[in-house]
Design a protein around this motif. Structure first.
Motif: not given
Length: 117
Positions: A23-24, A28-32, A80-84, A87-88
């Motif tokens: 949801k975040y 909030d980040k508009r990442e789908f 890990r991909l979202l962190r790197d 996005y996270l």
């Protein structure tokens, strides 16, 4: 009184965290795209645990537990991909990665017990 099934509880709690992160990310980040992958794999862990509990045979149970293990590894990849890709946050990703690692240890232990029985 039936005792708590720790892997069932932890996988459900993990799925709930994944839904909140999804949801975040989407609102909030508009990442789908990546977030949808995370949602699918992260909630699939608990679903496969539930299916394994209702398995019709030892082989069926083992197959579903193995899928849950693979889905947990995939979920770690998406985290890990979202962190790197920023996005996270490190904090959010570390919390999720620690939970996923704990699930891997529990599920791996279950797999080992089944193989040795």
């Amino acid at each position: 009184m039936k005792s708590e099934n720790i892997v069932q509880t932890k996988s459900y709690d993990f799925a709930f965290k994944i839904i909140k992160i999804y949801k975040y990310l989407s609102q909030d980040k508009r990442e789908f795209v990546l977030s949808k992958q995370l949602l699918r794999s992260g909630t699939s862990i608990g679903a496969n645990i539930e299916e394994s509990i209702g398995g019709q045979s030892k082989a069926d149970f083992f197959a579903k537990i193995t899928i849950a293990y693979k889905e947990t590894r995939e979920t770690k990849y998406w985290i890990r991909l979202l962190r790197d890709s920023d996005y996270l946050t490190i904090e959010h990703s570390n919390d999720l990665l620690n939970d996923a690692e704990e699930l891997l240890k529990i599920i791996g232990s279950i797999q080992k017990s089944i193989r040795n029985s």
